[in-house]
Design a protein around this motif. Structure first.
Motif, mmCIF file in Angstrom:
data_model
loop_
_atom_site.group_PDB
_atom_site.id
_atom_site.type_symbol
_atom_site.label_atom_id
_atom_site.label_comp_id
_atom_site.label_asym_id
_atom_site.label_seq_id
_atom_site.Cartn_x
_atom_site.Cartn_y
_atom_site.Cartn_z
ATOM 1 N N ASP A 424 0.869 -1.476 -0.081
ATOM 2 C CA ASP A 424 0.021 -0.055 0.253
ATOM 3 C C ASP A 424 0.599 1.275 0.117
ATOM 4 O O ASP A 424 0.514 2.305 -0.600
ATOM 5 N N PHE A 425 1.892 1.124 0.806
ATOM 6 C CA PHE A 425 2.806 2.405 0.795
ATOM 7 C C PHE A 425 3.527 2.486 -0.489
ATOM 8 O O PHE A 425 3.686 3.739 -0.980
ATOM 9 N N LEU A 426 3.949 1.578 -1.051
ATOM 10 C CA LEU A 426 4.623 1.640 -2.396
ATOM 11 C C LEU A 426 3.851 1.955 -3.523
ATOM 12 O O LEU A 426 4.259 3.043 -4.571
ATOM 13 N N ALA A 427 2.568 1.543 -3.453
ATOM 14 C CA ALA A 427 1.628 1.953 -4.498
ATOM 15 C C ALA A 427 1.385 3.609 -4.241
ATOM 16 O O ALA A 427 1.352 4.241 -5.540
ATOM 17 N N LYS A 428 1.233 4.306 -3.278
ATOM 18 C CA LYS A 428 1.020 5.584 -3.207
ATOM 19 C C LYS A 428 2.433 6.456 -3.364
ATOM 20 O O LYS A 428 2.537 7.418 -4.069
ATOM 21 N N LEU A 429 3.669 5.665 -3.047
ATOM 22 C CA LEU A 429 4.776 6.379 -3.506
ATOM 23 C C LEU A 429 5.176 6.267 -4.966
ATOM 24 O O LEU A 429 5.371 7.405 -5.503
ATOM 25 N N PHE A 430 4.880 4.949 -5.531
ATOM 26 C CA PHE A 430 4.999 5.095 -6.949
ATOM 27 C C PHE A 430 4.074 6.107 -7.758
ATOM 28 O O PHE A 430 4.356 6.370 -8.993
ATOM 29 N N ASP A 431 2.817 6.134 -7.456
ATOM 30 C CA ASP A 431 2.014 7.214 -8.032
ATOM 31 C C ASP A 431 2.604 8.409 -8.299
ATOM 32 O O ASP A 431 2.315 9.098 -9.135
ATOM 33 N N GLU A 432 2.953 8.944 -6.960
ATOM 34 C CA GLU A 432 3.815 10.148 -6.951
ATOM 35 C C GLU A 432 4.932 10.443 -7.898
ATOM 36 O O GLU A 432 5.201 11.313 -8.493
ATOM 37 N N MET A 433 5.668 9.222 -7.863
ATOM 38 C CA MET A 433 7.098 9.257 -8.497
ATOM 39 C C MET A 433 6.613 9.211 -10.098
ATOM 40 O O MET A 433 7.645 10.081 -10.777
ATOM 41 N N VAL A 434 5.808 8.410 -10.361
ATOM 42 C CA VAL A 434 5.560 8.561 -11.787
ATOM 43 C C VAL A 434 5.179 9.820 -12.525
ATOM 44 O O VAL A 434 5.168 10.336 -13.638
ATOM 45 N N GLU A 435 4.401 10.908 -11.574
ATOM 46 C CA GLU A 435 4.189 12.037 -11.944
ATOM 47 C C GLU A 435 5.232 12.911 -11.991
ATOM 48 O O GLU A 435 5.353 13.978 -12.775
ATOM 49 N N LEU A 436 6.419 12.772 -11.164
ATOM 50 C CA LEU A 436 7.370 13.553 -11.152
ATOM 51 C C LEU A 436 8.501 13.156 -12.227
ATOM 52 O O LEU A 436 9.148 14.243 -12.413
ATOM 53 N N PHE A 437 8.654 11.885 -12.531
ATOM 54 C CA PHE A 437 9.834 11.506 -13.297
ATOM 55 C C PHE A 437 9.588 10.904 -14.574
ATOM 56 O O PHE A 437 8.817 9.774 -14.626
ATOM 57 N N PRO A 438 9.413 11.322 -15.611
ATOM 58 C CA PRO A 438 8.934 10.892 -16.766
ATOM 59 C C PRO A 438 9.847 9.615 -17.403
ATOM 60 O O PRO A 438 9.609 8.987 -18.489
ATOM 61 N N ALA A 439 11.076 9.453 -16.708
ATOM 62 C CA ALA A 439 11.972 8.370 -17.348
ATOM 63 C C ALA A 439 11.081 6.991 -17.371
ATOM 64 O O ALA A 439 10.334 6.586 -16.638
ATOM 65 N N LYS A 440 11.734 6.108 -18.491
ATOM 66 C CA LYS A 440 11.145 4.752 -18.470
ATOM 67 C C LYS A 440 11.376 4.025 -17.320
ATOM 68 O O LYS A 440 10.591 3.156 -17.076
ATOM 69 N N TYR A 441 12.640 4.236 -17.063
ATOM 70 C CA TYR A 441 12.838 3.454 -15.686
ATOM 71 C C TYR A 441 12.776 4.000 -14.295
ATOM 72 O O TYR A 441 13.019 5.229 -14.334
ATOM 73 N N LEU A 442 12.395 3.221 -13.333
ATOM 74 C CA LEU A 442 12.348 3.747 -11.997
ATOM 75 C C LEU A 442 13.321 2.529 -11.057
ATOM 76 O O LEU A 442 12.948 1.401 -11.275
ATOM 77 N N HIS A 443 14.331 3.250 -10.637
ATOM 78 C CA HIS A 443 15.349 2.391 -9.900
ATOM 79 C C HIS A 443 14.752 2.043 -8.568
ATOM 80 O O HIS A 443 14.607 2.963 -7.468
ATOM 81 N N ILE A 444 14.857 0.755 -8.208
ATOM 82 C CA ILE A 444 14.228 0.512 -6.821
ATOM 83 C C ILE A 444 15.254 -0.302 -5.813
ATOM 84 O O ILE A 444 14.988 -0.721 -4.952
ATOM 85 N N GLY A 445 16.507 -0.249 -6.246
ATOM 86 C CA GLY A 445 17.606 -0.501 -5.386
ATOM 87 C C GLY A 445 17.631 -2.151 -5.396
ATOM 88 O O GLY A 445 18.186 -2.712 -6.236
ATOM 89 N N GLY A 446 17.382 -2.654 -4.425
ATOM 90 C CA GLY A 446 17.316 -4.156 -4.253
ATOM 91 C C GLY A 446 18.730 -4.847 -3.762
ATOM 92 O O GLY A 446 18.930 -5.758 -3.624
ATOM 93 N N ASP A 447 19.603 -3.837 -3.170
ATOM 94 C CA ASP A 447 20.804 -4.273 -2.921
ATOM 95 C C ASP A 447 20.936 -4.419 -1.506
ATOM 96 O O ASP A 447 20.278 -3.766 -0.743
ATOM 97 N N GLU A 448 22.150 -5.239 -1.071
ATOM 98 C CA GLU A 448 22.612 -5.571 0.206
ATOM 99 C C GLU A 448 21.584 -5.622 1.202
ATOM 100 O O GLU A 448 21.560 -5.502 2.572
ATOM 101 N N VAL A 449 20.410 -6.584 0.907
ATOM 102 C CA VAL A 449 19.588 -7.161 1.902
ATOM 103 C C VAL A 449 20.332 -8.044 2.626
ATOM 104 O O VAL A 449 20.936 -9.145 2.319
ATOM 105 N N ALA A 450 20.469 -7.885 4.123
ATOM 106 C CA ALA A 450 21.271 -8.940 4.847
ATOM 107 C C ALA A 450 20.545 -10.325 4.758
ATOM 108 O O ALA A 450 19.473 -10.706 4.976
ATOM 109 N N ASP A 451 21.471 -11.371 4.555
ATOM 110 C CA ASP A 451 20.972 -12.658 4.627
ATOM 111 C C ASP A 451 20.662 -12.739 5.996
ATOM 112 O O ASP A 451 21.131 -12.563 7.152
ATOM 113 N N GLY A 452 19.405 -13.402 6.400
ATOM 114 C CA GLY A 452 18.749 -13.700 7.653
ATOM 115 C C GLY A 452 17.640 -12.822 7.772
ATOM 116 O O GLY A 452 16.777 -12.628 8.791
#
Length: 638
Positions: A424-452
């Protein structure tokens, strides 16, 4: 001037990572008692905390707070010392010690915070040698100040004109392009003379702009005669050609002994890669909107076309989100009494920084006018300490504190993939981001999630049982697939760091991943079907130290990345021919843990950023280290 000073030294004993010795000097006129001492340092104390002469009360990532022995009194002119072992790593450079320190007086009562001066970190019993030159002296075989160097060039040097001006009858579009590049030059070199003029005068040379023809995206051609003709098929090509002309004339005016302007000849040029990028981390150290637009100008001057804006991390959330104002009200502030602890050089004063949505629109518009695409990043599901501090329902409230720690030392810092509140949080966040950034790509990170991560979460265990998932990275893959679907619903494509492929990954079709851990990762991603941008820490991370010597600042986890290596490194490396189409380009990354001053930024980022720009544009066979070393001295500083 502070009345207190912290000195820190390091000894390599005991193995493996040695001992950090911290000394606090009382330079005031009154005895010091009933206090706490805190400092920020990327060389961290690790559990079980092993401290002699003090008690470590709190360690939050690189923030450490110590209590002195009971009844300790430090007289004026005297000092108190303690030693810390069981460190996270062995320090290798002068910037690996304390970056800031805070003395808290009367910690149980009124609590007064006092700034403490901090020394550099020095190793005990080690000879210190100043680093040598980082680039060769430089040598020109052709006297033209062009960076990146063109694909093909045949020129004869001539007299330096007063300025370049539009040819008679120029279109409105041509005049606007002239004005834009002259404004760019003026912003970057305000002390230099004008190189492009809208008005013909004695001593100027005319430039005729012809739009059309069979040119690749961003390509251009220059035919240099009494009237210079610039040809291209798009606005980017016109801009690139004008910038090259401006660079040559600027070089010839500021260093006439080295550089000339051509009297005749041709330049035929096109970019090597479509993705010629630079990332900037504004979470660890905040750079205001004016700084960001300055940085965009520097990218444009070097014909780079991607700005990867790292807007969120553990240390701060920098983008205004209307649906969640608390993200920037509290999640963008660090301080001794703030929700987020001081980090990375913060002292007594609270530090705050974020971009309003209007500022973001202005930055995106400025970038677009320069042919630069802004790719925003919100780093999820890890690196979310700032977000979780203000929206705790995005985690499992029943999960034990400090169930896991990130590599940077933050506890329980990942959004919980098993809670619908997260999506729910991400849906609202992405809704606002696509209005601000016209780029094709939206970078979501995904790095360094600790094992465990999440393995002590009741919600996560139920999800794992329901979906047949095993371990942290299959949970992360489940999360990423849902996020990719959410982006697709909004007309965006997922970009991320190479760990997005862990645990099964996401559908490779259209997904863009950045290979950062080591060069071989990029080839493996391409084999799996992902499009790849190469940004290995060993060559393109501009926070890495540039020399082995202790006195050289910067990070060391990826080794030493000299300006020579950043320039000569070939991202294609061992890429098999059949995988080359998956390689979309290259990117510099600027992580700001060590950039506690603009001086450090300029020292570490330049000239390496310029070298990455040439590697992104210039064909391998046209690169020349000695020519580059001669020209890069003209680069504008941040």
């Amino acid at each position: 001037m502070s009345s207190y000073r912290l000195e820190n030294t390091w000894s390599p004993e005991p193995a493996p990572f040695g001992t950090l010795k911290v000394t606090l000097w009382n330079l005031s006129e009154t005895p010091l008692s009933d206090f706490r001492l805190a400092y920020t340092s990327l060389t961290r104390a690790m559990k079980p905390f092993t401290v002699s002469g003090a008690e470590l009360e709190l360690r939050d990532a690189n923030y450490h707070r110590y209590a002195p022995p009971a009844d300790l009194v430090v007289a004026p002119g005297e000092s108190w010392s303690f030693e810390v072992t069981n460190l996270n790593r062995d320090p290798r450079h002068i910037t690996d010690g304390a970056k800031s320190a805070i003395l808290t007086l009367d910690p149980a009562g009124a609590k007064t915070h006092v700034e403490v001066e901090v020394s550099d970190l020095y190793p005990e019993g080690r000879e210190l040698v100043e680093p040598g030159p980082l680039l060769p002296e430089g040598k020109l075989t052709e006297p033209y100040a062009i960076l990146p160097w063109p694909a093909a060039l045949e020129l004869e040097a001539g007299e330096t004109p007063l300025a370049l001006c539009p040819a008679p009858g120029a279109s409105r579009e041509a005049l606007a392009a002239f004005s834009q590049v002259e404004a760019l030059h003026r912003r970057l070199y305000p002390e230099a003379r004008t190189v492009l003029s809208m008005v013909p005068m004695p001593g100027t040379r005319a430039v005729a702009i012809e739009m059309g023809g069979d040119f690749a995206e961003g390509a251009y051609a220059l035919e240099i005669a009494e009237v210079i003709t610039l040809k291209a098929a798009d606005d980017d090509g016109i801009r690139h050609g004008l910038i090259v002309l401006a660079q040559m004339l600027h070089g010839a005016t500021v260093d006439a002994a080295s550089f000339r302007f051509p009297a005749s000849g041709t330049i035929t040029d096109a970019p090597r890669y479509g993705w010629r990028g630079s990332h900037l981390d504004v979470s660890r150290q905040f750079w205001d909107a004016a700084d960001v637009t300055r940085f965009l100008d520097i990218l444009a001057w070097h014909r780079m076309n991607i700005f990867h804006w790292h807007l969120t991390d553990d240390e701060g959330w920098r983008m205004e989100v209307k649906a969640y104002p608390q993200l920037t009200e509290a999640g963008a502030t660090r301080g001794p009494d703030a929700l987020l602890t001081p980090q990375l050089g913060n002292g007594v004063d609270e530090v705050h920084g974020h971009y309003t949505q209007d500022q973001i629109r202005d930055v995106v518009a400025h970038a677009g006018a320069l042919g630069i695409t802004v790719v925003p990043e919100v780093d999820i599901p890890g690196h979310c300490t700032a977000a979780l501090a203000v929206i705790p329902e995005l985690a499992d409230p029943q999960e034990a504190p400090e169930s896991y720690h990130s590599v940077q030392g933050f506890a329980n810092n990942a959004l919980n993939p098993a809670r619908e509140e997260t999506y729910d949080f991400l849906a609202k966040l992405f809704d606002e981001m696509v209005e601000l950034f016209p780029a094709k790509y939206l970078h979501i990170g995904g790095d360094e999630v600790a094992d465990g991560s999440w393995l002590n979460s009741h919600y996560a265990r139920l999800l794992m049982e329901k979906e047949g998932l095993s371990g942290t990275f299959e949970l992360q893959s489940y999360f990423m697939r849902r996020v990719a679907g959410m982006l697709a619903e909004r007309g965006r494509v997922l970009a991320g760091w190479n760990e997005v492929a862990h645990g099964g990954g996401v559908d490779p079709e259209g997904t863009l991943l950045m290979a950062w851990e080591k060069p071989e990762v990029g080839i493996e991603l391409a084999k799996e079907g992902y499009d790849v941008v190469m940004t290995p820490g060993q060559a393109y991370y501009l926070d890495m130290a540039q020399a082995e010597e202790w006195l050289e600042p910067g990070a060391a986890w990826a080794g030493t990345s000299t300006p020579v290596h950043s320039y000569t490194y070939e991202a294609e490396g061992e890429f098999p021919e059949e995988l080359r189409p998956r390689l979309k380009g290259i990117q510099a990354c600027i992580w700001c843990e060590h950039f506690t001053s603009r001086a450090y930024f300029n020292r570490l980022v330049f000239p390496r950023l310029c070298g990455v720009a040439e590697a992104a544009w210039t064909p391998k066979e046209r690169k020349d280290l000695h020519r580059y070393a001669a020209i890069v001295k003209l680069h504008p500083a941040f």
